[in-house]
Design a protein around this motif. Structure first.
Motif, short mmCIF file in Angstrom:
data_model
loop_
_atom_site.label_atom_id
_atom_site.label_comp_id
_atom_site.label_asym_id
_atom_site.label_seq_id
_atom_site.Cartn_x
_atom_site.Cartn_y
_atom_site.Cartn_z
N ASP A 17 0.91 -1.16 -0.06
CA ASP A 17 -0.13 0.02 0.16
C ASP A 17 0.82 1.35 0.15
OD1 ASP A 17 0.92 0.23 2.59
OD2 ASP A 17 -1.05 -0.14 3.49
N SER A 18 2.27 1.03 -0.11
CA SER A 18 2.89 2.27 -0.35
C SER A 18 3.12 2.62 -1.95
CB SER A 18 4.38 2.28 0.43
OG SER A 18 5.04 1.07 -0.42
N LEU A 19 2.59 1.65 -2.79
CA LEU A 19 2.54 1.89 -4.21
C LEU A 19 1.06 2.07 -4.63
CD1 LEU A 19 4.90 -1.05 -5.22
CD2 LEU A 19 5.54 1.52 -5.39
N ALA A 20 0.17 1.78 -3.76
CA ALA A 20 -1.26 2.10 -4.35
C ALA A 20 -2.05 2.02 -3.01
CB ALA A 20 -1.81 1.19 -5.32
N SER A 21 -3.03 3.05 -2.76
CA SER A 21 -3.88 3.02 -1.62
C SER A 21 -4.95 2.03 -1.87
CB SER A 21 -4.48 4.61 -1.58
OG SER A 21 -5.27 4.78 -2.58
N HIS A 22 -5.29 1.52 -2.91
CA HIS A 22 -6.42 0.47 -3.09
C HIS A 22 -6.22 -0.04 -4.27
CE1 HIS A 22 -10.13 -1.71 -2.94
NE2 HIS A 22 -10.27 -1.19 -4.17
N ILE A 23 -6.22 -1.47 -4.34
CA ILE A 23 -6.26 -2.31 -5.50
C ILE A 23 -7.21 -3.29 -5.57
CG2 ILE A 23 -4.98 -3.84 -6.60
CD1 ILE A 23 -2.36 -2.81 -6.15
N GLY A 24 -8.20 -3.15 -6.55
CA GLY A 24 -9.42 -4.01 -6.84
C GLY A 24 -9.00 -5.03 -7.71
N PRO A 25 -10.13 -6.12 -8.07
CA PRO A 25 -10.03 -6.94 -9.01
C PRO A 25 -9.70 -6.51 -10.55
CG PRO A 25 -11.49 -7.72 -7.40
CD PRO A 25 -11.29 -6.38 -7.12
#
Length: 241
Positions: A17-25
């Motif tokens: 989560d230091s690269l993206a605040s949220h990741i979804g399918p």
């Protein structure tokens, strides 16, 4: 690097989560990347690895496929043995561990597992290493000098000294940039070994077979090149851990 685990329907996603605040399918669906470039020289084959751009970052998206005989029938389906045993999560964890030790390998972004009953499918996203090409492509452009072969031996020795076994060490998975810096890609089914052993020799033998297979047709690979690689590998004391 901070890790986060999210469960969204059939999907479980492990990400930094230091690269993206949220990741979804949706990130892992190639249909959402119609203009993505197919990544040459990466694992997976059959157009399953893409260069994508997300929030201004350059990433590599890879879908896991089976190889060999079973791949003809199951393609991208794997038996469910738990998250910790899924190929995507195992590779993400190994890459994370190697990043902490500054080994020249891709930084993991996200691992995705989608389970249905007793099977699952999986994907992995890593940070794209800029300006690299496979060693096989570099050799097709011209001979590698002795120092280059020595650098390959030193690269392998670094990973072996940390106990890292690469399951498919080939001239395609060794990558080189325009400055001559070397990296190892594709740690699917790779693992950490508790002590030196025959696995190191198996890695080297696999690479030698790969180099012999591509030699000829404009690619130069001779015994003296292999010896330069081995000498540098041994001088690096890869067996001392």
């Amino acid at each position: 690097m901070a890790r986060r685990l999210e469960r969204l329907g059939e999907s479980v996603i492990l990400y930094d989560d230091s690269l993206a605040s949220h990741i979804g399918p949706a990130l892992f669906d190639p249909a959402n990347w119609p203009d993505a470039e197919v990544a040459p020289g990466y694992a997976g084959g059959r157009g399953s690895t893409l260069f994508i751009e997300h929030a201004g970052q350059q990433w590599v998206l890879r879908h896991y496929h089976r190889g060999g005989f079973m791949g003809r029938w199951l393609d991208d389906e794997f038996p469910w043995l738990g998250l910790a045993h899924s190929r995507a999560f195992r590779e993400w964890e190994l890459l994370h561990w190697m990043q902490e030790r500054s080994l020249p390998s891709p930084r993991p972004v996200a691992a995705h597992v989608r389970r249905r009953g007793l099977i699952y499918r999986a994907d992995l996203v890593t940070v794209r290493i800029p300006d690299v090409r496979p060693l096989s492509t570099r050799l097709a452009a011209g001979p590698l000098p002795p120092a280059g072969w020595a650098a390959v031996g030193e690269l392998i020795a670094r990973f072996h000294a940390e106990g890292v076994f690469h399951a498919d060490l080939t001239a395609h998975n060794i990558q080189i940039d325009s400055q001559g810096r070397l990296y190892l890609l594709d740690f699917d089914r790779g693992r950490r070994m508790p002590r030196p052993g025959r696995w190191q020799r198996r890695n080297l033998d696999r690479l030698q077979r790969s180099l012999r297979k591509i030699s000829g047709g404009g690619i130069e690979f001779a015994e003296e090149h292999w010896q330069a690689l081995l000498d540098a590998y041994r001088d690096s004391n890869a067996g001392d851990r």
